[in-house]
Write an enzyme that holds these catalytic residues in place. Structure first.
Site, mmCIF file in Angstrom:
data_model
loop_
_atom_site.group_PDB
_atom_site.id
_atom_site.type_symbol
_atom_site.label_atom_id
_atom_site.label_comp_id
_atom_site.label_asym_id
_atom_site.label_seq_id
_atom_site.Cartn_x
_atom_site.Cartn_y
_atom_site.Cartn_z
ATOM 1 N N ASN A 175 36.153 25.465 68.513
ATOM 2 C CA ASN A 175 37.108 24.381 68.789
ATOM 3 C C ASN A 175 37.928 24.604 70.061
ATOM 4 O O ASN A 175 38.316 23.644 70.709
ATOM 5 C CB ASN A 175 38.013 24.123 67.573
ATOM 6 C CG ASN A 175 38.763 25.351 67.126
ATOM 7 O OD1 ASN A 175 38.415 26.476 67.491
ATOM 8 N ND2 ASN A 175 39.800 25.152 66.343
ATOM 9 N N GLU A 272 42.168 35.517 62.889
ATOM 10 C CA GLU A 272 42.826 34.210 63.054
ATOM 11 C C GLU A 272 41.957 33.202 62.331
ATOM 12 O O GLU A 272 40.891 32.818 62.822
ATOM 13 C CB GLU A 272 42.931 33.850 64.543
ATOM 14 C CG GLU A 272 43.820 34.767 65.351
ATOM 15 C CD GLU A 272 45.296 34.604 65.017
ATOM 16 O OE1 GLU A 272 45.645 33.752 64.188
ATOM 17 O OE2 GLU A 272 46.095 35.362 65.576
ATOM 18 N N CYS A 306 42.923 24.631 63.912
ATOM 19 C CA CYS A 306 43.225 25.465 62.739
ATOM 20 C C CYS A 306 44.642 25.275 62.211
ATOM 21 O O CYS A 306 44.879 25.299 61.019
ATOM 22 C CB CYS A 306 43.017 26.925 63.110
ATOM 23 S SG CYS A 306 43.920 27.380 64.597
ATOM 24 N N GLU A 486 48.170 37.159 67.569
ATOM 25 C CA GLU A 486 47.766 37.054 68.963
ATOM 26 C C GLU A 486 48.972 36.573 69.768
ATOM 27 O O GLU A 486 49.972 36.157 69.204
ATOM 28 C CB GLU A 486 46.606 36.065 69.113
ATOM 29 C CG GLU A 486 45.318 36.605 68.540
ATOM 30 C CD GLU A 486 44.079 35.879 69.000
ATOM 31 O OE1 GLU A 486 44.051 34.649 68.904
ATOM 32 O OE2 GLU A 486 43.128 36.565 69.429
HETATM 33 P P1 NAD Z 1 32.899 30.359 61.654
HETATM 34 O O1 NAD Z 1 33.601 31.328 60.803
HETATM 35 O O2 NAD Z 1 31.730 29.646 61.085
HETATM 36 O O3 NAD Z 1 32.346 31.062 62.982
HETATM 37 C C1 NAD Z 1 33.211 31.701 63.891
HETATM 38 C C2 NAD Z 1 32.433 32.731 64.681
HETATM 39 O O4 NAD Z 1 31.998 33.768 63.810
HETATM 40 C C3 NAD Z 1 31.186 32.208 65.371
HETATM 41 O O5 NAD Z 1 31.122 32.786 66.660
HETATM 42 C C4 NAD Z 1 30.068 32.710 64.487
HETATM 43 O O6 NAD Z 1 28.839 32.875 65.159
HETATM 44 C C5 NAD Z 1 30.619 34.056 64.036
HETATM 45 N N1 NAD Z 1 30.075 34.601 62.780
HETATM 46 C C6 NAD Z 1 29.547 33.926 61.736
HETATM 47 N N2 NAD Z 1 29.201 34.796 60.760
HETATM 48 C C7 NAD Z 1 29.523 36.041 61.195
HETATM 49 C C8 NAD Z 1 29.433 37.348 60.628
HETATM 50 N N3 NAD Z 1 28.950 37.563 59.421
HETATM 51 N N4 NAD Z 1 29.885 38.391 61.357
HETATM 52 C C9 NAD Z 1 30.437 38.203 62.584
HETATM 53 N N5 NAD Z 1 30.535 36.989 63.175
HETATM 54 C C10 NAD Z 1 30.088 35.911 62.489
HETATM 55 O O7 NAD Z 1 33.998 29.328 62.165
HETATM 56 P P2 NAD Z 1 33.797 28.031 63.067
HETATM 57 O O8 NAD Z 1 33.148 26.953 62.253
HETATM 58 O O9 NAD Z 1 33.189 28.413 64.367
HETATM 59 O O10 NAD Z 1 35.306 27.633 63.390
HETATM 60 C C11 NAD Z 1 36.088 26.845 62.562
HETATM 61 C C12 NAD Z 1 37.057 27.709 61.774
HETATM 62 O O11 NAD Z 1 37.816 28.519 62.665
HETATM 63 C C13 NAD Z 1 38.070 26.883 61.011
HETATM 64 O O12 NAD Z 1 38.246 27.410 59.726
HETATM 65 C C14 NAD Z 1 39.339 27.054 61.829
HETATM 66 O O13 NAD Z 1 40.515 26.871 61.096
HETATM 67 C C15 NAD Z 1 39.189 28.446 62.342
HETATM 68 N N6 NAD Z 1 40.009 28.664 63.538
HETATM 69 C C16 NAD Z 1 41.109 29.471 63.441
HETATM 70 C C17 NAD Z 1 41.933 29.650 64.548
HETATM 71 C C18 NAD Z 1 43.170 30.509 64.472
HETATM 72 O O14 NAD Z 1 43.634 30.929 65.522
HETATM 73 N N7 NAD Z 1 43.712 30.799 63.299
HETATM 74 C C19 NAD Z 1 41.618 29.032 65.755
HETATM 75 C C20 NAD Z 1 40.483 28.249 65.821
HETATM 76 C C21 NAD Z 1 39.680 28.074 64.703
#
Ligand code: NAD
Length: 512
Positions: A175, A272, A306, A486
């Site tokens: 995002n 995060e 998020c 962060e």
């Molecule tokens: P996701 O958890 O599906 O993927 C995030 C990243 O993790 C990707 O790069 C993915 O390839 C990697 N990944 C997936 N499985 C993994 C594993 N087993 N080991 C290591 N890496 C792995 O999340 P998404 O769909 O890309 O993003 C949306 C989510 O992110 C939402 O829940 C949102 O709230 C959260 N988010 C949080 C913040 C914050 O700062 N708190 C900011 C942005 C997004």
């Protein structure tokens, strides 16, 4: 997530230099200062990158496997002695050169982000500005990273050293691709660490351009590496024995897996994660500001934020007025070409995600919600956008706390409106969630504002505004929304470790 200067980003910028389309046809890893092709990819994990506004393929690549991950970690490990032994001042000067170079190439980065993510161009500019802010802020902090001197009896003393951790891994969500890469790498590098960064497989491009800008601005080879891949590539990184720390931004389920993977080596972690944050609007607020706050809390980046305040609790007595003003503003939000200067709502990241969001809205209807506007797929007039993943901003009224759409993170432009009667009641309901990322309150009673915020179980809170993230403020979640912080000086703490050194000035006092 936003920095404060929002409206100034709406001004059209000269598009003197666009990104080179070559970036789309070349290998997407960046290891030890050069682009490279994944050599040990897993065939089942091909990556197809879409332009969400057109539903078209931009480019294709493959997930990096264990040899690529090893190569990237080794490059970062080799670069660590040189980089970590520079003074903070020297590292800071290099980070400032990166910030200046990004200023020259900001439109390229912003346009690439729009192409990959689908968010409106003005929002992408805010994100790029936030990367610049992060570099400048951490460049300023780098020379100040220092320890303590502690006086002990007899002239002896102790001192502490703030040392970098080593090879850090950053893993990002789709995002805020460039912003997440910048927010993780700037403090990590300022502290003397090196980094291997894995962007989301949905948005691999801007981190690659960022790596090239780092390199051309004087960051030595191997200090910042980018590796592409899906979850398995991420897992290879988080379980790699030469990695000292993992900073992850993504969903709660992935965060739990990463925490478990890191446990083997007791790696340091920052998580995060997701949220379902409350925004509480009291009857005594400035209602126009509260309406704007609710929009900032729900509709930036198509609702894929998020920290969004997606549970909007409105005091019963002002609900009708609040909704009337809100709907009046939403109807003016232009949905369409994210590259257009006046677009306010761009495209959802993927068809699957768009359908998931629509599913939540349908489910809310079945559970009794009243849809006041939006929540439908939109087909812009421009025929080139007819396959784009556009959704209209949605307001769901008559919501109750037990509805699925009120409990789960939708990650789309869908605001749930709930009403309340008393402060005590609303605090209890606001906290009734496993998440704790953010929260906000609109009120003219400052005593109440501070009291409500003190009682919210959320890591990032706002009084009379929402979703602003100046680089100086630490950011992160309570409960299942995360671990660690962060931004601000907290990021410096999370990328350093403290060594204690006892210095004896007398003889050794020993009973043996
Ligand atoms: P996701 O958890 O599906 O993927 C995030 C990243 O993790 C990707 O790069 C993915 O390839 C990697 N990944 C997936 N499985 C993994 C594993 N087993 N080991 C290591 N890496 C792995 O999340 P998404 O769909 O890309 O993003 C949306 C989510 O992110 C939402 O829940 C949102 O709230 C959260 N988010 C949080 C913040 C914050 O700062 N708190 C900011 C942005 C997004």
């Amino acid at each position: 997530m936003l920095c404060p200067k929002l409206t100034c980003m709406l001004r059209p910028r000269p598009r003197t230099r666009r990104f080179s389309t070559a970036i789309l046809s070349q290998p997407l890893n960046f290891i030890n200062g050069t682009r490279s092709i994944p050599t040990s990819h897993n065939e089942t994990e091909n990556i197809t990158v879409f332009n969400p506004a057109k539903g078209e393929i931009i480019c294709e690549t493959v997930s990096s496997g264990s040899e690529d991950v090893d190569r990237a970690v080794q490059a970062a490990k080799n670069a660590f002695p040189l980089w970590s032994q520079l003074s903070g001042f020297e590292r800071g000067k290099i980070l400032l050169s990166v910030a200046n170079r990004i200023k020259e190439r900001r439109e390229e980065l912003a346009e690439l982000e729009v192409l990959d993510n689908g968010k409106p161009i003005w929002e992408a500019r805010v994100d790029v500005q936030s990367v610049i802010d992060g570099l400048e802020y951490n460049a300023g902090l780098a020379p100040t990273i220092s320890g303590q001197q502690i006086q002990l009896p007899g002239g002896s003393f102790a001192y502490t050293r703030r040392e970098p951790l080593g090879v850090c891994v950053g893993i990002g969500a789709w995002n805020f691709p460039v912003q997440i890469a910048g927010w993780k790498s700037a403090p990590a590098l300022a502290c003397g660490n090196t980094m291997v960064y894995k962007p989301s497989q949905f948005t691999p491009l801007s981190a690659l351009l960022l790596a090239e800008i780092y390199n051309e601005s004087g960051i030595p080879d191997g200090v910042f590496n980018v590796i592409q891949g899906q979850g398995e590539t991420g897992r290879l990184l988080t379980s790699h024995h030469d990695v000292a720390k993992v900073s992850f931004t993504g969903s709660v389920p992935t965060g739990k897996k990463i925490m478990a993977d890191c446990a083997g080596d007791i790696k340091k972690i920052t998580l995060e994660l997701g949220g379902k944050s409350p925004l509480i609007i009291f009857a005594d607020c400035n209602i126009d500001n509260a309406v704007k706050g609710a929009m900032l809390a729900n509709f930036m980046t198509q609702g894929e934020v998020c920290s969004n305040g997606t549970r909007v609790f409105v005091e019963q007595s002002i609900k009708d007025e609040f909704l009337e003003k809100l709907l009046d503003k939403i109807k003016d939000m232009k949905i369409g070409d994210p590259m257009a200067e006046d677009t306010m709502v761009g495209a959802m990241i993927s068809k699957e995600h768009m359908e998931k969001v629509l599913g939540y809205i349908e489910g809310a209807k079945l559970q009794g919600a009243n849809i006041l506007c939006g929540g439908e797929r939109v087909y812009p007039e421009d025929p080139s956008l007819s396959n784009g993943y556009f959704l209209s901003p949605c307001v769901m009224d008559n919501c109750t706390d037990d509805m699925t759409a009120v409990q789960e993170e939708i990650f789309g432009p869908a605001m749930a409106v709930l009403t309340f009667e008393t402060e005590e009641e609303v605090i209890k309901r606001a906290n009734a969630t496993k998440f704790g990322l953010a929260g906000g309150v609109f009120t003219s009673d400052l005593t109440r504002g501070h009291r409500v915020i003190a009682n919210l179980q959320s890591g990032t809170c706002f009084i009379n505004n929402y979703n602003l993230y100046p680089i100086e403020m630490p950011f992160g979640g309570y409960k299942q929304s995360g671990l660690g912080r962060e931004l601000g000086t907290s990021a410096i703490d999370s990328y350093t470790q403290t060594k204690m050194v006892y210095v004896e000035m007398g003889d050794v006092d020993c009973p043996y």
